[in-house]
Design a protein around this motif. Structure first.
Motif, PDB file in Angstrom:
ATOM      1  N   GLU A 127       0.832  -1.192   0.000  1.00 44.74           N
ATOM      2  CA  GLU A 127       0.000   0.000   0.000  1.00 44.74           C
ATOM      3  C   GLU A 127       0.872   1.249   0.000  1.00 44.74           C
ATOM      4  OE1 GLU A 127      -2.811   0.018   3.159  1.00 44.74           O
ATOM      5  OE2 GLU A 127      -3.776  -1.857   2.558  1.00 44.74           O
ATOM      6  N   ILE A 128       0.465   2.257  -0.777  1.00 44.64           N
ATOM      7  CA  ILE A 128       1.199   3.514  -0.804  1.00 44.64           C
ATOM      8  C   ILE A 128       1.004   4.238   0.523  1.00 44.64           C
ATOM      9  CG2 ILE A 128       1.408   5.777  -1.896  1.00 44.64           C
ATOM     10  CD1 ILE A 128       0.505   4.468  -4.517  1.00 44.64           C
ATOM     11  N   VAL A 129       2.115   4.570   1.164  1.00 46.44           N
ATOM     12  CA  VAL A 129       2.037   5.257   2.454  1.00 46.44           C
ATOM     13  C   VAL A 129       2.545   6.689   2.378  1.00 46.44           C
ATOM     14  CG1 VAL A 129       2.116   3.199   3.899  1.00 46.44           C
ATOM     15  CG2 VAL A 129       4.248   4.216   3.110  1.00 46.44           C
ATOM     16  N   ASP A 130       3.282   7.014   1.310  1.00 50.15           N
ATOM     17  CA  ASP A 130       3.773   8.385   1.177  1.00 50.15           C
ATOM     18  C   ASP A 130       4.284   8.616  -0.239  1.00 50.15           C
ATOM     19  OD1 ASP A 130       4.259  10.963   2.055  1.00 50.15           O
ATOM     20  OD2 ASP A 130       5.390  10.327   3.826  1.00 50.15           O
ATOM     21  N   THR A 131       4.300   9.865  -0.623  1.00 52.43           N
ATOM     22  CA  THR A 131       4.909  10.289  -1.897  1.00 52.43           C
ATOM     23  C   THR A 131       5.664  11.585  -1.640  1.00 52.43           C
ATOM     24  OG1 THR A 131       2.945  11.538  -2.565  1.00 52.43           O
ATOM     25  CG2 THR A 131       3.086   9.236  -3.299  1.00 52.43           C
ATOM     26  N   ALA A 132       6.640  11.855  -2.487  1.00 56.24           N
ATOM     27  CA  ALA A 132       7.427  13.077  -2.328  1.00 56.24           C
ATOM     28  C   ALA A 132       8.245  13.302  -3.588  1.00 56.24           C
ATOM     29  CB  ALA A 132       8.338  12.988  -1.108  1.00 56.24           C
ATOM     30  N   ALA A 133       8.971  14.413  -3.602  1.00 57.34           N
ATOM     31  CA  ALA A 133       9.903  14.705  -4.687  1.00 57.34           C
ATOM     32  C   ALA A 133      11.244  15.103  -4.080  1.00 57.34           C
ATOM     33  CB  ALA A 133       9.367  15.824  -5.572  1.00 57.34           C
ATOM     34  N   GLY A 134      12.276  15.096  -4.909  1.00 55.50           N
ATOM     35  CA  GLY A 134      13.618  15.379  -4.435  1.00 55.50           C
ATOM     36  C   GLY A 134      13.766  16.734  -3.771  1.00 55.50           C
ATOM     37  N   ALA A 135      12.902  17.664  -4.106  1.00 54.56           N
ATOM     38  CA  ALA A 135      12.958  18.995  -3.511  1.00 54.56           C
ATOM     39  C   ALA A 135      12.772  18.953  -1.993  1.00 54.56           C
ATOM     40  CB  ALA A 135      11.902  19.900  -4.136  1.00 54.56           C
ATOM     41  N   ALA A 136      12.224  17.850  -1.486  1.00 57.36           N
ATOM     42  CA  ALA A 136      12.048  17.707  -0.034  1.00 57.36           C
ATOM     43  C   ALA A 136      13.377  17.608   0.698  1.00 57.36           C
ATOM     44  CB  ALA A 136      11.196  16.477   0.274  1.00 57.36           C
ATOM     45  N   VAL A 137      14.450  17.309  -0.052  1.00 54.37           N
ATOM     46  CA  VAL A 137      15.779  17.158   0.552  1.00 54.37           C
ATOM     47  C   VAL A 137      16.579  18.444   0.310  1.00 54.37           C
ATOM     48  CG1 VAL A 137      17.858  15.730   0.658  1.00 54.37           C
ATOM     49  CG2 VAL A 137      15.660  14.682   0.078  1.00 54.37           C
ATOM     50  N   LEU A 138      16.426  19.395   1.211  1.00 58.22           N
ATOM     51  CA  LEU A 138      17.142  20.678   1.135  1.00 58.22           C
ATOM     52  C   LEU A 138      16.927  21.411  -0.193  1.00 58.22           C
ATOM     53  CD1 LEU A 138      20.622  20.041   2.830  1.00 58.22           C
ATOM     54  CD2 LEU A 138      18.519  20.928   3.848  1.00 58.22           C
ATOM     55  N   GLY A 139      15.796  21.139  -0.855  1.00 59.43           N
ATOM     56  CA  GLY A 139      15.520  21.771  -2.138  1.00 59.43           C
ATOM     57  C   GLY A 139      16.041  21.002  -3.326  1.00 59.43           C
ATOM     58  N   HIS A 140      17.069  20.169  -3.110  1.00 60.33           N
ATOM     59  CA  HIS A 140      17.675  19.344  -4.157  1.00 60.33           C
ATOM     60  C   HIS A 140      18.657  18.408  -3.465  1.00 60.33           C
ATOM     61  CE1 HIS A 140      19.894  18.037  -7.667  1.00 60.33           C
ATOM     62  NE2 HIS A 140      19.158  18.797  -8.484  1.00 60.33           N
ATOM     63  N   PRO A 141      18.570  17.085  -3.704  1.00 61.44           N
ATOM     64  CA  PRO A 141      19.468  16.161  -2.998  1.00 61.44           C
ATOM     65  C   PRO A 141      20.952  16.474  -3.153  1.00 61.44           C
ATOM     66  CG  PRO A 141      17.711  14.943  -4.073  1.00 61.44           C
ATOM     67  CD  PRO A 141      17.590  16.367  -4.542  1.00 61.44           C
ATOM     68  N   ALA A 142      21.350  17.030  -4.303  1.00 65.38           N
ATOM     69  CA  ALA A 142      22.768  17.351  -4.494  1.00 65.38           C
ATOM     70  C   ALA A 142      23.225  18.494  -3.593  1.00 65.38           C
ATOM     71  CB  ALA A 142      23.054  17.681  -5.959  1.00 65.38           C
ATOM     72  N   TYR A 143      22.287  19.364  -3.184  1.00 62.96           N
ATOM     73  CA  TYR A 143      22.646  20.414  -2.231  1.00 62.96           C
ATOM     74  C   TYR A 143      23.105  19.797  -0.912  1.00 62.96           C
ATOM     75  CZ  TYR A 143      20.884  24.517  -4.791  1.00 62.96           C
ATOM     76  OH  TYR A 143      20.699  25.528  -5.702  1.00 62.96           O
ATOM     77  N   ALA A 144      22.451  18.694  -0.525  1.00 58.83           N
ATOM     78  CA  ALA A 144      22.828  18.025   0.718  1.00 58.83           C
ATOM     79  C   ALA A 144      24.259  17.498   0.634  1.00 58.83           C
ATOM     80  CB  ALA A 144      21.855  16.887   1.011  1.00 58.83           C
ATOM     81  N   VAL A 145      24.618  16.929  -0.517  1.00 56.49           N
ATOM     82  CA  VAL A 145      25.975  16.410  -0.692  1.00 56.49           C
ATOM     83  C   VAL A 145      26.985  17.558  -0.687  1.00 56.49           C
ATOM     84  CG1 VAL A 145      27.494  15.039  -2.156  1.00 56.49           C
ATOM     85  CG2 VAL A 145      25.068  14.437  -1.983  1.00 56.49           C
ATOM     86  N   ALA A 146      26.622  18.674  -1.310  1.00 60.05           N
ATOM     87  CA  ALA A 146      27.493  19.847  -1.304  1.00 60.05           C
ATOM     88  C   ALA A 146      27.681  20.360   0.119  1.00 60.05           C
ATOM     89  CB  ALA A 146      26.908  20.944  -2.192  1.00 60.05           C
ATOM     90  N   TRP A 147      26.604  20.418   0.872  1.00 62.78           N
ATOM     91  CA  TRP A 147      26.699  20.841   2.281  1.00 62.78           C
ATOM     92  C   TRP A 147      27.688  19.964   3.028  1.00 62.78           C
ATOM     93  CZ3 TRP A 147      25.860  17.921   6.627  1.00 62.78           C
ATOM     94  CH2 TRP A 147      25.951  18.607   7.845  1.00 62.78           C
ATOM     95  N   LEU A 148      27.584  18.646   2.827  1.00 53.20           N
ATOM     96  CA  LEU A 148      28.456  17.719   3.537  1.00 53.20           C
ATOM     97  C   LEU A 148      29.920  17.941   3.172  1.00 53.20           C
ATOM     98  CD1 LEU A 148      28.838  15.273   5.392  1.00 53.20           C
ATOM     99  CD2 LEU A 148      28.482  13.816   3.383  1.00 53.20           C
TER     100      LEU A 148
END
Length: 261
Positions: A190-211
């Motif tokens: 059963e589907i329990v959630d949906t989302a898009a990459g923007a949920a991760v600091l606006g863009h997942p690659a931004y998170a890697v850059a932050w790190l």
């Protein structure tokens, strides 16, 4: 915090992991513990693992969503270290015996083809240095009783790391815009959630850059071949025996895991 106390608290977390018996929050035992103290405690246990034969294979980024940051009263992510014994195959059922109080998050794993070192790492630089991304689950866990954690608690506890489950393929970033990559998160069909990459600091690659930029303070480089977990698209779900989770990322693929007792 004195070195002796750092070692004492690291040992407390290690014992909790080994005995599967959670400890009281470090912030309760030592209310004046700082973020710097917490990373020193994390480092102590990672070094202990390396000395015991474990290999560092990557990093994870936590607290990338505003909801989690607001919950802990912080304005930025944190990070932990991935070792080789934390990497699991999606084809093999995961036993709950190895965890204390596990939860599961759907994330993208970046596989680096070049070293990344800050300061000054940008989103575009992350994309240039990435071989591809993989659908993944992070199984988070806490050695702190009932997940009653503050920021220093989760940092000291290796950012509440447990294990990661990787999908079966690496997707090229060509023709992908990770900001708009959609996720469908399912539990027991059963589907329990949906989302898009923007949920991760606006863009997942931004998170890697932050790190990469954060680790530059300690002269640490994200190395070619490392796995970097960019952070959860949605809230974590509790994992129980018999549960089957599946995460499907548009244009990237899916990952599946089954939990057993």
């Amino acid at each position: 915090m004195e070195r002796e106390t750092i070692i004492k608290l690291a040992a407390l977390l290690k014992e909790a992991a080994e005995t599967k018996s959670p400890t009281k929050a470090l912030t309760e035992l030592y209310p004046k513990i700082t973020i710097e103290d917490a990373y020193k405690i994390q480092y102590e246990n990672i070094q202990s693992a390396v000395l015991a034969g474990r290999q560092i294979v990557g990093k994870k980024i936590g607290l990338t969503s505003k909801a989690m940051q607001n919950m802990l009263g912080v304005g930025s992510p944190d990070y932990g270290v991935l070792t080789d014994d934390m990497i699991l195959d999606e084809e093999t059922p995961v036993s709950l015996d190895g965890f204390l109080q596990p939860k599961i998050e759907a994330e993208l794993a970046f596989i680096l083809k070049e070293d990344l070192k800050g300061p000054g790492v940008t989103l575009s630089r992350v994309l240039q240095a990435t071989e591809g991304v993989m659908a993944s689950f992070e199984i988070i866990d806490s050695r702190i009783e009932n997940w009653k954690i503050k920021l220093p608690d989760t940092i000291a506890d290796n950012a509440s790391s447990g294990a990661i489950v990787l999908g079966s393929k690496i997707a090229s970033l060509e023709n992908l815009d990770l900001k708009y990559t959609g996720l469908v998160f399912e539990k027991n069909g059963e589907i329990v959630d949906t989302a898009a990459g923007a949920a991760v600091l606006g863009h997942p690659a931004y998170a890697v850059a932050w790190l990469a930029n954060e680790l530059a303070k300690y002269d640490i480089t994200l190395k070619k071949g490392e796995i970097i977990l960019a952070g959860a698209f949605t809230k974590a779900l509790e994992a129980k025996a018999g549960d089957i989770f599946e995460a499907t990322f548009d244009g990237i693929g899916k990952v599946r895991v089954k939990f057993t007792a």
